[in-house]
Structure formats: C-alpha cells, structure tokens
Design an enzyme around this catalytic site. Structure first.
Site, PDB file in Angstrom:
ATOM      1  N   TYR A 154      12.574  72.521  35.764  1.00  0.00           N
ATOM      2  CA  TYR A 154      13.542  71.553  36.304  1.00  0.00           C
ATOM      3  C   TYR A 154      14.315  72.152  37.490  1.00  0.00           C
ATOM      4  CZ  TYR A 154      17.279  68.008  36.127  1.00  0.00           C
ATOM      5  OH  TYR A 154      18.173  67.003  36.432  1.00  0.00           O
ATOM      6  N   LYS A 158      14.300  70.845  41.356  1.00  0.00           N
ATOM      7  CA  LYS A 158      15.515  70.375  42.042  1.00  0.00           C
ATOM      8  C   LYS A 158      15.853  71.248  43.257  1.00  0.00           C
ATOM      9  CE  LYS A 158      16.258  66.822  39.413  1.00  0.00           C
ATOM     10  NZ  LYS A 158      16.086  65.461  39.961  1.00  0.00           N
TER      11      LYS A 158
HETATM   12  P1  NAP Z   1      17.446  59.155  32.457  1.00  0.00           P
HETATM   13  O1  NAP Z   1      18.593  58.420  31.868  1.00  0.00           O
HETATM   14  O2  NAP Z   1      16.533  59.926  31.576  1.00  0.00           O
HETATM   15  O3  NAP Z   1      16.583  58.118  33.335  1.00  0.00           O
HETATM   16  C1  NAP Z   1      15.468  58.563  34.046  1.00  0.00           C
HETATM   17  C2  NAP Z   1      14.927  57.455  34.897  1.00  0.00           C
HETATM   18  O4  NAP Z   1      13.802  57.981  35.627  1.00  0.00           O
HETATM   19  C3  NAP Z   1      14.424  56.277  34.090  1.00  0.00           C
HETATM   20  O5  NAP Z   1      14.764  55.080  34.740  1.00  0.00           O
HETATM   21  C4  NAP Z   1      12.904  56.472  34.096  1.00  0.00           C
HETATM   22  O6  NAP Z   1      12.174  55.275  34.077  1.00  0.00           O
HETATM   23  C5  NAP Z   1      12.697  57.123  35.454  1.00  0.00           C
HETATM   24  N1  NAP Z   1      11.434  57.838  35.546  1.00  0.00           N
HETATM   25  C6  NAP Z   1      11.036  58.937  34.856  1.00  0.00           C
HETATM   26  N2  NAP Z   1       9.791  59.293  35.212  1.00  0.00           N
HETATM   27  C7  NAP Z   1       9.387  58.388  36.153  1.00  0.00           C
HETATM   28  C8  NAP Z   1       8.203  58.211  36.912  1.00  0.00           C
HETATM   29  N3  NAP Z   1       7.165  59.043  36.781  1.00  0.00           N
HETATM   30  N4  NAP Z   1       8.137  57.172  37.789  1.00  0.00           N
HETATM   31  C9  NAP Z   1       9.180  56.330  37.931  1.00  0.00           C
HETATM   32  N5  NAP Z   1      10.328  56.444  37.240  1.00  0.00           N
HETATM   33  C10 NAP Z   1      10.425  57.456  36.352  1.00  0.00           C
HETATM   34  O7  NAP Z   1      17.945  60.195  33.553  1.00  0.00           O
HETATM   35  P2  NAP Z   1      19.332  60.282  34.370  1.00  0.00           P
HETATM   36  O8  NAP Z   1      20.223  61.182  33.636  1.00  0.00           O
HETATM   37  O9  NAP Z   1      19.789  58.925  34.750  1.00  0.00           O
HETATM   38  O10 NAP Z   1      18.818  61.085  35.654  1.00  0.00           O
HETATM   39  C11 NAP Z   1      18.509  60.446  36.879  1.00  0.00           C
HETATM   40  C12 NAP Z   1      18.285  61.507  37.942  1.00  0.00           C
HETATM   41  O11 NAP Z   1      19.452  62.322  38.062  1.00  0.00           O
HETATM   42  C13 NAP Z   1      17.125  62.464  37.617  1.00  0.00           C
HETATM   43  O12 NAP Z   1      16.474  62.829  38.812  1.00  0.00           O
HETATM   44  C14 NAP Z   1      17.848  63.654  37.032  1.00  0.00           C
HETATM   45  O13 NAP Z   1      17.092  64.840  37.163  1.00  0.00           O
HETATM   46  C15 NAP Z   1      19.112  63.678  37.868  1.00  0.00           C
HETATM   47  N6  NAP Z   1      20.213  64.394  37.244  1.00  0.00           N
HETATM   48  C16 NAP Z   1      20.762  63.981  36.070  1.00  0.00           C
HETATM   49  C17 NAP Z   1      21.809  64.689  35.518  1.00  0.00           C
HETATM   50  C18 NAP Z   1      22.470  64.290  34.234  1.00  0.00           C
HETATM   51  O14 NAP Z   1      23.353  65.045  33.762  1.00  0.00           O
HETATM   52  N7  NAP Z   1      22.160  63.167  33.633  1.00  0.00           N
HETATM   53  C19 NAP Z   1      22.282  65.838  36.166  1.00  0.00           C
HETATM   54  C20 NAP Z   1      21.696  66.240  37.355  1.00  0.00           C
HETATM   55  C21 NAP Z   1      20.667  65.500  37.894  1.00  0.00           C
HETATM   56  P3  NAP Z   1      11.445  54.650  32.750  1.00  0.00           P
HETATM   57  O15 NAP Z   1      12.417  54.731  31.638  1.00  0.00           O
HETATM   58  O16 NAP Z   1      11.143  53.252  33.198  1.00  0.00           O
HETATM   59  O17 NAP Z   1      10.215  55.456  32.515  1.00  0.00           O
END
Ligand code: NAP
Length: 246
Positions: A154, A158
């Site tokens: 990861y 990133k």
């Molecule tokens: P999440 O709740 O797990 O949601 C992930 C989203 O990504 C879902 O809508 C999922 O779609 C989609 N996705 C996954 N694989 C995919 C693919 N191959 N093609 C298209 N869509 C895909 O994650 P989140 O926490 O909202 O995170 C969103 C972004 O922010 C990510 O890039 C994550 O790395 C980043 N981020 C999150 C955090 C945190 O603390 N939450 C911190 C730093 C960065 P489906 O459900 O339709 O498959």
C-alpha cells in the site's frame, strides 16, 4: 462553483469516493459515479445526488484493467463531449508483513491503486489537452509519505501515486491541466472500520488533532483542487490528516 463541469470519480460507491461525488455534485458538476463491485451502493449515491437536485450517472469499471479504462473514458467523452475533473480515488488494502506477503497481494494493490490511476489519466488526459483545461486529483495517503509497517504494498502504491502526480503535472501543465494529490491520514470508512479498537486508539493518540477524519474533510480538499480558485496549483500533495504527517 462547478456548474456545467463533467467529473469522473473512481471508487465512488462508498467511503471517501462517495463523499467526493456528493460534494462535486453539490458544487454543480455532473458526476460519473464509478464502481467496481458495489452496484447498489453506486446507485444509492446517484439517487442521493439527484434527490439534492444534482446530476449523476453510474459506470462500472475495474480501474486496474487498462482496456476497460479505455472503454470507460471513451464512453464518458462520447456521452458528454468532455471531461473536466478526474478524481482517482479507487483503492484497496491487502495488509501483511513484508516477509510473509504473497506476491498476489503486492500486485493486486499496485494494480488497483497505482496502475488504476495511470490507466484513467492515460486516456482522460488526451481529452483534457484537447480542451486546454482539466483537473486531475489523485488519492495518495500519508502512508505513501511516512511508510507504515504491515503496508509495504500500500505504501509503495501511494508513494507511486505521488510520483505519478508530479510527473503528470509537469507533462500536462503547458495546456492548463493541473494534477494534484490528496494524502488522507486515518479517515472513518469501511477501509479503517476493520482495524482493531486498540489500533484505532493508539493511532488516534498519534494524531495531533486527536481523532480520525471524516470523508467530507477529504471531499472538501478535492472540491478545492477541482475549483477555478486552484488554477495556479499543480503537482502538490495536500495532507488531510489532522496533522499526522507533519
Ligand atoms: P473504501 O471505503 O474501502 O472504498 C473503496 C472504493 O474503491 C469503493 O468504492 C470500491 O468500489 C472502489 N474500488 C476498489 N477497487 C476498485 C477497482 N478495481 N475499480 C474501481 N473501483 C474500485 O475506501 P476509502 O477509505 O473510501 O478509500 C478511498 C481512497 O482513499 C483509497 O484510494 C484509499 O487508499 C485512500 N485513503 C483512505 C484512507 C482512510 O483512512 N480511509 C486513508 C488514506 C487514503 P466497489 O465497492 O464498487 O468495488
């Protein structure tokens, strides 16, 4: 305001992506809500946008698939004639210690988080260059800046997103296309819900603002990068992390 703008948000069926889709729509953009597996949730996001008077469509595409991204972006351009905002938000985790990490877990995370962003930029940037305008916003993470034990795949993905952002910013700047990254810290979504309570407590204690953030905090940063006010900002990484990475 983003009235009349066409925005693509990947991974917008849940979490941060859905908050960004809702926010960009609230600011006036027509939003293409991309999802991979969660069709019902994507349709709920579309319905919520429409119930608030906004405009949205849903589109299934696995962003890790180069050919499918070509078709996805071509379809958006065919339907709307342009792409003004591209938010590369889709992302996954497959955590584990480096020495025990299966090759598949490394590849899957890199393919989705890093190659996924490359795939959409590869096809959308051509249209943005033609338009001589565009906003690309990539979702990085503080983990890509600081590293994190148990997240070699990861963190690498990133950090790669940050490099991709800066290279693309340099390539596309001369035609008025900006490329920026957001590096969230710990945000309350499905991704962090799975963390053990003890880990959540110790993590929160390391955050100067003392708590996890909300998806809407990240959406506000995306809305800023997408706005006209951000026209002179490119190649930047904005941490939305309660002060964690400073
Ligand atoms: P999440 O709740 O797990 O949601 C992930 C989203 O990504 C879902 O809508 C999922 O779609 C989609 N996705 C996954 N694989 C995919 C693919 N191959 N093609 C298209 N869509 C895909 O994650 P989140 O926490 O909202 O995170 C969103 C972004 O922010 C990510 O890039 C994550 O790395 C980043 N981020 C999150 C955090 C945190 O603390 N939450 C911190 C730093 C960065 P489906 O459900 O339709 O498959």
């Amino acid at each position: 305001m983003l009235t009349g703008k066409i925005a693509v948000v990947t991974g917008a069926s849940r979490g941060i992506g859905s908050a960004i889709a809702l926010r960009l729509a609230k600011d006036g953009a027509t939003v293409i809500v991309n999802y991979n597996g969660s069709e019902e949730k994507a349709l709920e996001v579309k319905q919520e946008i429409e119930s608030q008077g906004g405009s949205a469509a849903v589109s299934q595409c696995d962003v890790s698939d180069f050919g499918k991204c070509e078709a996805f972006i071509a379809d958006v351009i065919k339907t709307y004639g342009r792409i003004d905002i591209l938010v590369n938000n889709a992302g996954i985790t497959r955590d584990g210690l480096l020495m025990k990490m299966p090759e598949e877990d490394f590849d899957k995370v890199l393919d989705t988080n890093l190659k996924g962003a490359f795939n959409t930029i590869r096809f959308a940037s051509r249209q943005m260059l033609r338009q001589k305008s565009g906003r690309i916003i990539n979702m990085a993470s503080v983990v890509g800046v600081m590293g994190n034990a148990g997240q070699a795949n990861y963190a690498a993905s990133k950090a790669g997103v940050i490099g991709l952002t800066k290279a693309a910013a340099r390539e596309l700047a001369s035609r008025g296309v900006t490329v920026n990254a957001i590096a969230p810290g710990f945000i309350e979504t499905d991704m962090t819900k799975v963390l053990p309570e003890k880990v959540k407590e110790t993590t929160a204690a390391q955050i100067p603002l003392g708590k996890f953030g909300q998806a809407e905090h990240v959406a506000a940063a995306a809305a800023f990068f997408a706005s006209d006010e951000a026209e002179y900002i490119t190649g930047q990484v904005l941490c939305v992390d309660g002060g964690m990475a400073m």
